[in-house]
Scaffold this active site. Structure first.
Site, PDB file in Angstrom:
ATOM      1  N   PRO A   1       0.805  -1.222   0.000  1.00  6.53           N
ATOM      2  CA  PRO A   1       0.000   0.000   0.000  1.00  6.53           C
ATOM      3  C   PRO A   1       0.836   1.269   0.000  1.00  6.53           C
ATOM      4  O   PRO A   1       1.789   1.409   0.778  1.00  6.53           O
ATOM      5  CB  PRO A   1      -0.810  -0.123   1.292  1.00  6.53           C
ATOM      6  CG  PRO A   1      -0.962  -1.588   1.475  1.00  6.53           C
ATOM      7  CD  PRO A   1       0.346  -2.171   1.019  1.00  6.53           C
ATOM      8  N   CYS A   2       0.449   2.189  -0.877  1.00  6.59           N
ATOM      9  CA  CYS A   2       1.262   3.387  -1.060  1.00  6.59           C
ATOM     10  C   CYS A   2       0.599   4.651  -0.526  1.00  6.59           C
ATOM     11  O   CYS A   2       1.220   5.708  -0.521  1.00  6.59           O
ATOM     12  CB  CYS A   2       1.571   3.583  -2.549  1.00  6.59           C
ATOM     13  SG  CYS A   2       0.110   3.917  -3.559  1.00  6.59           S
TER      14      CYS A   2
END
Length: 360
Positions: A84-85
């Site tokens: 997840p960014c």
């Protein structure tokens, strides 16, 4: 045979690239399992890949905190994942590891500590990751991977537009190896691109020169902007955020998971029929229009099929997803979150074919 585990799989960008490379170069590959907690992305994934006899992990965090569960995984050579960014993105609040989404990175290391026969990792994230918290976040990531036995860690920023896709998308890729690498080994966009452009056989990736290779000349009316929304979409921001809004870009701006909400044309991608249907589109875009003049044009957003194509997923991928009952809203979100297939393909070619790092 190359066995791999795909974490934070989304719709399977890493897997698609591995499958295509395997088919093109006669390499047997096997995905032993995948993790994805979004039910709609999982639906798309299972509509496009044969997941029979694979471990469907679902939400990675409870799985990765249970050694008994991790031990159920078979051995694998390569772990991939676009973790997840949001917590590292320029568009987010940039909290990093103080954000629970940032902490999901440790799910990767928890698995690697148990499955210690894994020799290689390939991870993807936003470009911002390198400089977040003055570089401390990235140092923590490298240190954590080295603690798992990966003595050799490389990273590079890669732009999707350099790998035959008509989308500007800069992402950082992290490659780690437990095995000693050749003295002259390089992991950078320049090195990978050099390998990629010198492939001397036909390969099966999607290939585009400009957005015109992607855009359909006829689409459903629902994709067109209403007269009411056009002024907002074409506006150059507000007094607190000014940015030049332009449509008809030959290379698309980065796709976002939130593009379905329709932001201004300084962030998302919009196209006019006049541009799409022009006999000489490259000449057409040199024309200058006022905002009022543009508002009179028929302007539309990307369709899910076009968004998938800009990430390297072919028409068959879109059709299977549509048949599975995934909505336009979810497909656009999935395209925005996806890893670009062509970029991963080029990197894997550089690692596996060019440098023969992963034996098969």
């Amino acid at each position: 045979m190359i066995k791999h585990l795909e974490l934070f799989s989304g719709i399977g960008g890493f897997r698609k690239a591995i499958d295509l490379l395997g088919n093109d170069f006669g390499i047997k590959t096997k995905c032993i399992g995948f993790s994805e907690k979004d039910k709609y992305a999982t639906l798309t994934y299972k509509a496009n890949f044969n997941t029979l006899n694979e471990l469907e992990i679902g939400d990675i965090e409870p799985f990765a905190s249970d050694i008994i569960e991790i031990l159920k995984l078979g051995d694998f050579d390569l772990l991939t994942g676009g973790f997840p960014c949001q917590s590292f993105s320029m568009m987010g609040k940039q909290k990093g590891f103080t954000d629970p989404r940032g902490n999901t990175f440790y799910s990767i290391t928890n698995i690697l500590k148990v499955k210690n026969k894994t020799s290689f990792i390939l991870l993807e994230n936003v470009q911002r990751l390198r400089t977040h918290d003055n570089g401390e976040t990235f140092k923590e990531i490298v240190s954590s991977l080295m603690d798992c036995g990966f003595k050799y860690i490389y990273s590079g920023v890669f732009n999707t537009a350099n790998f035959n896709l008509a989308q500007t998308r800069n992402r950082i890729f992290i490659f780690g190896s437990k095995k000693k690498l050749p003295v002259n080994f390089e992991f950078s966009q320049e090195a990978v691109l050099q390998s990629f452009i010198n492939i001397n056989q036909k390969i099966s990736i999607v290939s585009q020169n400009t957005i015109l290779d992607v855009l359909s000349k006829s689409v459903a009316e629902k994709y067109y902007l209403s007269d009411k929304i056009k002024p907002t979409i074409l506006a150059d921001g507000s007094k607190n955020f000014l940015s030049k809004s332009e449509i008809n870009q030959l290379t698309a701006r980065p796709l976002t998971a939130s593009m379905v909400k329709m932001h201004r044309a300084c962030q998302d991608n919009y196209y006019s029929d006049d541009f799409i249907l022009a006999k000489k589109p490259k000449e057409y875009i040199k024309k200058e229009f006022t905002k009022k003049e543009l508002e009179k044009h028929r302007i539309r957003k990307l369709t899910p099929k076009e968004a998938f194509a800009l990430q390297g997923f072919g028409e068959d991928f879109y059709e299977r997803t549509k048949i599975a009952g995934v909505s336009d809203h979810q497909m656009l979100k999935q395209a925005g979150n996806a890893v670009s297939v062509n970029t991963v393909y080029a990197i894997l070619y550089h690692l596996i074919i060019k440098n023969k790092l992963i034996k098969f």
